[in-house]
Design a protein around this motif. Structure first.
Motif, PDB file in Angstrom:
ATOM      1  N   HIS A 133       2.285  13.513 -14.503  1.00 29.71           N
ATOM      2  CA  HIS A 133       1.162  13.835 -15.376  1.00 29.71           C
ATOM      3  C   HIS A 133       0.776  15.313 -15.292  1.00 29.71           C
ATOM      4  O   HIS A 133       0.489  15.950 -16.303  1.00 29.71           O
ATOM      5  CB  HIS A 133      -0.039  12.947 -15.021  1.00 29.71           C
ATOM      6  CG  HIS A 133      -1.245  13.186 -15.870  1.00 29.71           C
ATOM      7  ND1 HIS A 133      -1.300  12.838 -17.200  1.00 29.71           N
ATOM      8  CD2 HIS A 133      -2.448  13.752 -15.570  1.00 29.71           C
ATOM      9  CE1 HIS A 133      -2.478  13.178 -17.687  1.00 29.71           C
ATOM     10  NE2 HIS A 133      -3.191  13.730 -16.716  1.00 29.71           N
ATOM     11  N   LEU A 187       3.365   9.301 -10.322  1.00 27.67           N
ATOM     12  CA  LEU A 187       2.684   9.345 -11.621  1.00 27.67           C
ATOM     13  C   LEU A 187       1.809  10.589 -11.752  1.00 27.67           C
ATOM     14  O   LEU A 187       1.737  11.197 -12.831  1.00 27.67           O
ATOM     15  CB  LEU A 187       1.866   8.074 -11.834  1.00 27.67           C
ATOM     16  CG  LEU A 187       2.687   6.793 -11.969  1.00 27.67           C
ATOM     17  CD1 LEU A 187       1.773   5.583 -12.022  1.00 27.67           C
ATOM     18  CD2 LEU A 187       3.605   6.857 -13.180  1.00 27.67           C
ATOM     19  N   GLU A 188       1.167  10.992 -10.658  1.00 28.07           N
ATOM     20  CA  GLU A 188       0.357  12.224 -10.671  1.00 28.07           C
ATOM     21  C   GLU A 188       1.252  13.436 -10.943  1.00 28.07           C
ATOM     22  O   GLU A 188       0.907  14.311 -11.739  1.00 28.07           O
ATOM     23  CB  GLU A 188      -0.378  12.379  -9.331  1.00 28.07           C
ATOM     24  CG  GLU A 188      -1.197  13.640  -9.224  1.00 28.07           C
ATOM     25  CD  GLU A 188      -2.423  13.642 -10.121  1.00 28.07           C
ATOM     26  OE1 GLU A 188      -2.948  14.740 -10.400  1.00 28.07           O
ATOM     27  OE2 GLU A 188      -2.849  12.561 -10.565  1.00 28.07           O
ATOM     28  N   TYR A 189       2.406  13.467 -10.293  1.00 28.38           N
ATOM     29  CA  TYR A 189       3.343  14.571 -10.501  1.00 28.38           C
ATOM     30  C   TYR A 189       3.821  14.606 -11.954  1.00 28.38           C
ATOM     31  O   TYR A 189       3.874  15.666 -12.572  1.00 28.38           O
ATOM     32  CB  TYR A 189       4.528  14.454  -9.551  1.00 28.38           C
ATOM     33  CG  TYR A 189       5.560  15.524  -9.771  1.00 28.38           C
ATOM     34  CD1 TYR A 189       5.328  16.824  -9.337  1.00 28.38           C
ATOM     35  CD2 TYR A 189       6.755  15.236 -10.408  1.00 28.38           C
ATOM     36  CE1 TYR A 189       6.270  17.818  -9.547  1.00 28.38           C
ATOM     37  CE2 TYR A 189       7.703  16.218 -10.625  1.00 28.38           C
ATOM     38  CZ  TYR A 189       7.457  17.509 -10.200  1.00 28.38           C
ATOM     39  OH  TYR A 189       8.383  18.493 -10.414  1.00 28.38           O
ATOM     40  N   ASP A 216       0.824  -1.209   0.000  1.00 30.24           N
ATOM     41  CA  ASP A 216       0.000   0.000   0.000  1.00 30.24           C
ATOM     42  C   ASP A 216       0.857   1.257   0.000  1.00 30.24           C
ATOM     43  O   ASP A 216       0.536   2.241  -0.679  1.00 30.24           O
ATOM     44  CB  ASP A 216      -0.960  -0.005   1.189  1.00 30.24           C
ATOM     45  CG  ASP A 216      -2.026  -1.093   1.077  1.00 30.24           C
ATOM     46  OD1 ASP A 216      -2.182  -1.696  -0.015  1.00 30.24           O
ATOM     47  OD2 ASP A 216      -2.697  -1.359   2.101  1.00 30.24           O
ATOM     48  N   PRO A 240       1.355  16.284  -5.304  1.00 24.55           N
ATOM     49  CA  PRO A 240       0.076  15.938  -4.698  1.00 24.55           C
ATOM     50  C   PRO A 240       0.050  16.276  -3.208  1.00 24.55           C
ATOM     51  O   PRO A 240       1.063  16.268  -2.535  1.00 24.55           O
ATOM     52  CB  PRO A 240      -0.049  14.432  -4.892  1.00 24.55           C
ATOM     53  CG  PRO A 240       1.083  14.025  -5.776  1.00 24.55           C
ATOM     54  CD  PRO A 240       2.074  15.142  -5.798  1.00 24.55           C
ATOM     55  N   THR A 293       2.288   1.648  -3.468  1.00 25.65           N
ATOM     56  CA  THR A 293       1.223   2.100  -4.364  1.00 25.65           C
ATOM     57  C   THR A 293       0.963   3.592  -4.190  1.00 25.65           C
ATOM     58  O   THR A 293       0.829   4.337  -5.162  1.00 25.65           O
ATOM     59  CB  THR A 293      -0.074   1.296  -4.113  1.00 25.65           C
ATOM     60  OG1 THR A 293       0.193  -0.073  -4.399  1.00 25.65           O
ATOM     61  CG2 THR A 293      -1.219   1.788  -4.986  1.00 25.65           C
ATOM     62  N   GLU A 294       0.902   4.039  -2.929  1.00 20.80           N
ATOM     63  CA  GLU A 294       0.673   5.467  -2.652  1.00 20.80           C
ATOM     64  C   GLU A 294       1.802   6.318  -3.236  1.00 20.80           C
ATOM     65  O   GLU A 294       1.570   7.347  -3.863  1.00 20.80           O
ATOM     66  CB  GLU A 294       0.565   5.680  -1.146  1.00 20.80           C
ATOM     67  CG  GLU A 294       0.173   7.074  -0.750  1.00 20.80           C
ATOM     68  CD  GLU A 294       0.002   7.220   0.758  1.00 20.80           C
ATOM     69  OE1 GLU A 294       0.280   8.335   1.255  1.00 20.80           O
ATOM     70  OE2 GLU A 294      -0.379   6.245   1.427  1.00 20.80           O
ATOM     71  N   TYR A 295       3.026   5.868  -3.042  1.00 22.25           N
ATOM     72  CA  TYR A 295       4.178   6.592  -3.582  1.00 22.25           C
ATOM     73  C   TYR A 295       4.130   6.623  -5.111  1.00 22.25           C
ATOM     74  O   TYR A 295       4.313   7.669  -5.732  1.00 22.25           O
ATOM     75  CB  TYR A 295       5.478   5.950  -3.097  1.00 22.25           C
ATOM     76  CG  TYR A 295       6.712   6.605  -3.652  1.00 22.25           C
ATOM     77  CD1 TYR A 295       7.177   7.797  -3.118  1.00 22.25           C
ATOM     78  CD2 TYR A 295       7.405   6.044  -4.719  1.00 22.25           C
ATOM     79  CE1 TYR A 295       8.306   8.412  -3.628  1.00 22.25           C
ATOM     80  CE2 TYR A 295       8.529   6.657  -5.234  1.00 22.25           C
ATOM     81  CZ  TYR A 295       8.974   7.844  -4.689  1.00 22.25           C
ATOM     82  OH  TYR A 295      10.076   8.453  -5.205  1.00 22.25           O
ATOM     83  N   LEU A 296       3.869   5.466  -5.700  1.00 24.32           N
ATOM     84  CA  LEU A 296       3.809   5.383  -7.160  1.00 24.32           C
ATOM     85  C   LEU A 296       2.703   6.270  -7.713  1.00 24.32           C
ATOM     86  O   LEU A 296       2.901   6.968  -8.711  1.00 24.32           O
ATOM     87  CB  LEU A 296       3.601   3.925  -7.580  1.00 24.32           C
ATOM     88  CG  LEU A 296       3.594   3.624  -9.077  1.00 24.32           C
ATOM     89  CD1 LEU A 296       4.888   4.074  -9.735  1.00 24.32           C
ATOM     90  CD2 LEU A 296       3.372   2.138  -9.297  1.00 24.32           C
ATOM     91  N   ASP A 297       1.543   6.250  -7.065  1.00 22.48           N
ATOM     92  CA  ASP A 297       0.442   7.122  -7.502  1.00 22.48           C
ATOM     93  C   ASP A 297       0.865   8.582  -7.467  1.00 22.48           C
ATOM     94  O   ASP A 297       0.560   9.351  -8.386  1.00 22.48           O
ATOM     95  CB  ASP A 297      -0.798   6.913  -6.623  1.00 22.48           C
ATOM     96  CG  ASP A 297      -1.483   5.578  -6.862  1.00 22.48           C
ATOM     97  OD1 ASP A 297      -1.169   4.899  -7.872  1.00 22.48           O
ATOM     98  OD2 ASP A 297      -2.323   5.202  -6.015  1.00 22.48           O
ATOM     99  N   ALA A 298       1.563   8.985  -6.404  1.00 21.24           N
ATOM    100  CA  ALA A 298       2.011  10.371  -6.277  1.00 21.24           C
ATOM    101  C   ALA A 298       3.018  10.720  -7.372  1.00 21.24           C
ATOM    102  O   ALA A 298       2.944  11.801  -7.975  1.00 21.24           O
ATOM    103  CB  ALA A 298       2.609  10.607  -4.891  1.00 21.24           C
TER     104      ALA A 298
END
Length: 134
Positions: free
Chosen positions: A121, A117-119, A107, A126, A110-115
């Motif tokens: 993009h 990828l958001e950055y 988890d 975030p 995943t949170e780090y990866l989401d951040a």
């Protein structure tokens, strides 16, 4: 099949397959020239063994529970001593703790990866999510 094919199909070294055989975890037939010959079911058996080893079970316990895995819903327990039951309960509890730890780590990744990828993009950092808020 010969040991090389079993090795390739299970992504397990020949040396490790010979060790499994020495430990009584798998059985090889011997051809007249002395080569090992494995039945097809050994592919699944080796994958089961590797999964149990990855879960942290020692080979001495794996050897005792493998017969239970041959036939789903048929449990063999003629030699289940109180010590064996205690050991299995301890191993089960260790696995449960490892699963919780792995879940937390997954988890977090995943949170780090989401951040990240958001950055990539949006170019915006975030806002951190606070755990335990609700």
């Amino acid at each position: 099949m010969r040991i090389g094919e079993l090795s390739e199909r299970t992504d397990t070294s020949r040396r490790l397959l010979r060790y499994y055989e020495e430990q009584g975890l798998i059985v090889a037939n011997r051809s007249p020239n002395g080569y090992r010959d494995y039945d097809e079911y050994n592919v699944d058996r080796v994958l089961q063994i590797r999964g149990l080893l990855d879960a942290g079970l020692p080979t001495r316990i794996i050897k005792q529970i493998l017969p239970c895995l041959d036939k789903p819903r048929v449990i063999y327990f003629p030699d289940a001593t109180p010590e064996m039951i205690d050991t299995l309960e301890l191993e089960r509890d260790r696995m449960t703790a490892r699963i919780r730890c792995l879940t937390r780590n997954r988890d977090a990744v995943t949170e780090y990866l989401d951040a990240v990828l958001e950055y990539r993009h949006t170019g915006e950092i975030p806002t951190p999510v606070q755990s335990g808020q609700g």
